[in-house]
Design a protein around this motif. Structure first.
Motif, PDB file in Angstrom:
ATOM      1  N   GLU A  25       0.805  -1.221   0.000  1.00 16.71           N
ATOM      2  CA  GLU A  25       0.000   0.000   0.000  1.00 16.71           C
ATOM      3  C   GLU A  25       0.841   1.275   0.000  1.00 16.71           C
ATOM      4  O   GLU A  25       0.466   2.277  -0.580  1.00 16.71           O
ATOM      5  CB  GLU A  25      -0.921  -0.001   1.232  1.00 16.71           C
ATOM      6  CG  GLU A  25      -1.862   1.157   1.289  1.00 16.71           C
ATOM      7  CD  GLU A  25      -2.856   1.050   2.430  1.00 16.71           C
ATOM      8  OE1 GLU A  25      -3.583   2.047   2.648  1.00 16.71           O
ATOM      9  OE2 GLU A  25      -2.920   0.014   3.106  1.00 16.71           O
ATOM     10  N   PHE A  26       2.013   1.228   0.629  1.00 18.55           N
ATOM     11  CA  PHE A  26       2.818   2.437   0.785  1.00 18.55           C
ATOM     12  C   PHE A  26       4.071   2.403  -0.093  1.00 18.55           C
ATOM     13  O   PHE A  26       5.145   2.850   0.307  1.00 18.55           O
ATOM     14  CB  PHE A  26       3.178   2.618   2.268  1.00 18.55           C
ATOM     15  CG  PHE A  26       1.956   2.625   3.136  1.00 18.55           C
ATOM     16  CD1 PHE A  26       1.112   3.719   3.161  1.00 18.55           C
ATOM     17  CD2 PHE A  26       1.630   1.510   3.889  1.00 18.55           C
ATOM     18  CE1 PHE A  26      -0.040   3.718   3.935  1.00 18.55           C
ATOM     19  CE2 PHE A  26       0.482   1.499   4.667  1.00 18.55           C
ATOM     20  CZ  PHE A  26      -0.355   2.606   4.684  1.00 18.55           C
ATOM     21  N   ILE A  27       3.922   1.905  -1.313  1.00 14.64           N
ATOM     22  CA  ILE A  27       5.054   1.745  -2.232  1.00 14.64           C
ATOM     23  C   ILE A  27       5.736   3.084  -2.540  1.00 14.64           C
ATOM     24  O   ILE A  27       6.950   3.121  -2.752  1.00 14.64           O
ATOM     25  CB  ILE A  27       4.621   1.010  -3.535  1.00 14.64           C
ATOM     26  CG1 ILE A  27       5.840   0.523  -4.326  1.00 14.64           C
ATOM     27  CG2 ILE A  27       3.706   1.870  -4.375  1.00 14.64           C
ATOM     28  CD1 ILE A  27       6.584  -0.605  -3.687  1.00 14.64           C
ATOM     29  N   HIS A 103      -6.040 -11.254   8.239  1.00 14.52           N
ATOM     30  CA  HIS A 103      -5.734 -11.071   9.659  1.00 14.52           C
ATOM     31  C   HIS A 103      -4.268 -10.797   9.997  1.00 14.52           C
ATOM     32  O   HIS A 103      -3.977 -10.326  11.088  1.00 14.52           O
ATOM     33  CB  HIS A 103      -6.198 -12.304  10.450  1.00 14.52           C
ATOM     34  CG  HIS A 103      -7.668 -12.511  10.387  1.00 14.52           C
ATOM     35  ND1 HIS A 103      -8.560 -11.804  11.160  1.00 14.52           N
ATOM     36  CD2 HIS A 103      -8.410 -13.340   9.612  1.00 14.52           C
ATOM     37  CE1 HIS A 103      -9.781 -12.186  10.870  1.00 14.52           C
ATOM     38  NE2 HIS A 103      -9.735 -13.112   9.935  1.00 14.52           N
ATOM     39  N   LEU A 104      -3.352 -11.089   9.110  1.00 15.27           N
ATOM     40  CA  LEU A 104      -1.925 -10.912   9.401  1.00 15.27           C
ATOM     41  C   LEU A 104      -1.388  -9.644   8.757  1.00 15.27           C
ATOM     42  O   LEU A 104      -1.704  -9.343   7.605  1.00 15.27           O
ATOM     43  CB  LEU A 104      -1.132 -12.119   8.877  1.00 15.27           C
ATOM     44  CG  LEU A 104       0.396 -12.042   8.998  1.00 15.27           C
ATOM     45  CD1 LEU A 104       0.823 -12.067  10.462  1.00 15.27           C
ATOM     46  CD2 LEU A 104       1.045 -13.183   8.232  1.00 15.27           C
ATOM     47  N   TYR A 111       8.910  -1.366   3.812  1.00 17.50           N
ATOM     48  CA  TYR A 111       7.595  -1.290   3.169  1.00 17.50           C
ATOM     49  C   TYR A 111       6.483  -0.725   4.057  1.00 17.50           C
ATOM     50  O   TYR A 111       5.379  -0.516   3.580  1.00 17.50           O
ATOM     51  CB  TYR A 111       7.158  -2.676   2.702  1.00 17.50           C
ATOM     52  CG  TYR A 111       7.882  -3.191   1.481  1.00 17.50           C
ATOM     53  CD1 TYR A 111       7.554  -2.727   0.206  1.00 17.50           C
ATOM     54  CD2 TYR A 111       8.883  -4.141   1.586  1.00 17.50           C
ATOM     55  CE1 TYR A 111       8.200  -3.206  -0.919  1.00 17.50           C
ATOM     56  CE2 TYR A 111       9.535  -4.626   0.457  1.00 17.50           C
ATOM     57  CZ  TYR A 111       9.192  -4.160  -0.787  1.00 17.50           C
ATOM     58  OH  TYR A 111       9.825  -4.629  -1.910  1.00 17.50           O
ATOM     59  N   GLY A 112       6.730  -0.493   5.314  1.00 15.58           N
ATOM     60  CA  GLY A 112       5.669  -0.037   6.209  1.00 15.58           C
ATOM     61  C   GLY A 112       4.883  -1.228   6.717  1.00 15.58           C
ATOM     62  O   GLY A 112       5.424  -2.093   7.390  1.00 15.58           O
ATOM     63  N   VAL A 113       3.615  -1.293   6.366  1.00 11.13           N
ATOM     64  CA  VAL A 113       2.765  -2.412   6.759  1.00 11.13           C
ATOM     65  C   VAL A 113       2.448  -3.232   5.517  1.00 11.13           C
ATOM     66  O   VAL A 113       2.005  -2.700   4.506  1.00 11.13           O
ATOM     67  CB  VAL A 113       1.442  -1.919   7.394  1.00 11.13           C
ATOM     68  CG1 VAL A 113       0.540  -3.092   7.739  1.00 11.13           C
ATOM     69  CG2 VAL A 113       1.728  -1.090   8.644  1.00 11.13           C
ATOM     70  N   LEU A 114       2.693  -4.546   5.626  1.00 14.47           N
ATOM     71  CA  LEU A 114       2.460  -5.442   4.495  1.00 14.47           C
ATOM     72  C   LEU A 114       1.330  -6.415   4.780  1.00 14.47           C
ATOM     73  O   LEU A 114       1.207  -6.918   5.891  1.00 14.47           O
ATOM     74  CB  LEU A 114       3.714  -6.275   4.215  1.00 14.47           C
ATOM     75  CG  LEU A 114       4.925  -5.541   3.681  1.00 14.47           C
ATOM     76  CD1 LEU A 114       6.154  -6.437   3.760  1.00 14.47           C
ATOM     77  CD2 LEU A 114       4.675  -5.096   2.253  1.00 14.47           C
TER      78      LEU A 114
END
Length: 190
Positions: A25-27, A103-104, A111-114
């Motif tokens: 999402e935060f590419i 859920h994970l 990458y931040g949150v994957l």
């Protein structure tokens, strides 16, 4: 319920098992970090990565040839840390992939949150790295708003309650304008 994991330092490329669902999402923020890393010399990168010559060379070559958009591996398959090994995603059935996709989340300095099926490429970077991207001093600050948004934190005092992935607020090391969190490293006995 959300399960949150830290990534592992050791990564692999697996473009054959399953196709990634898309890009992280935060590419755009990842691209900024990539540019910052590429602006560093081999010696600076070795210091940043805190590793030996062999690992530094491997990761320098990865960085030089890094393509954030092609030949990607789903995040859950790319990390080789103990948590990922025990999870054994390489033998997941479709329903298990669907469950972890919902859920994970994997917190990554790069990458931040994957999400598990976000396409990633191998990298080496830890949150503790001091960076000069924009006005940030470190990667916690760089990604900070993103992690805080997950909990809808509005009062800075509430950040002190963050207790995930083994991190805990250290009031003795913190000031009124800078909060320090420390992660306890568990030692394994044989």
């Amino acid at each position: 319920m959300k399960i949150i994991l830290s990534p592992a330092k050791k990564m692999i490329t697996d473009t054959d098992s399953i196709t990634p669902d898309g890009l992280p999402e935060f590419i755009d923020k990842t691209t900024e970090i990539q540019k910052w890393l590429k602006s560093k010399s081999k010696e600076e990168l070795k210091t940043i990565w805190k590793c030996n010559d062999k690992i530094a060379e491997q990761n320098f070559n990865r960085l030089e040839n890094m393509d954030l958009y092609h030949l990607l591996t789903p995040a859950v398959l790319s990390y080789e840390g103990i948590a990922f090994q025990y999870m054994a995603p390489s033998v997941f059935e479709d329903s298990q992939f669907e469950y972890v996709q919902n859920h994970l989340r994997i917190l990554s300095a790069f990458y931040g949150v994957l999400k598990p099926r976000d396409g990633v490429t191998p990298y080496r970077l830890e949150m503790q790295v001091k960076v000069g991207i924009g006005e940030t001093k470190n990667l916690y600050e760089y990604w900070g708003d993103l992690f805080i948004a997950e909990n809808s934190i509005e009062n800075p005092e509430d950040i002190k309650g963050f207790k995930r992935l083994g991190y805990a607020f250290r009031p003795d090391l913190s000031s009124e304008i800078e909060y320090i969190f420390e992660r306890k490293i568990e030692t394994m006995t044989r």
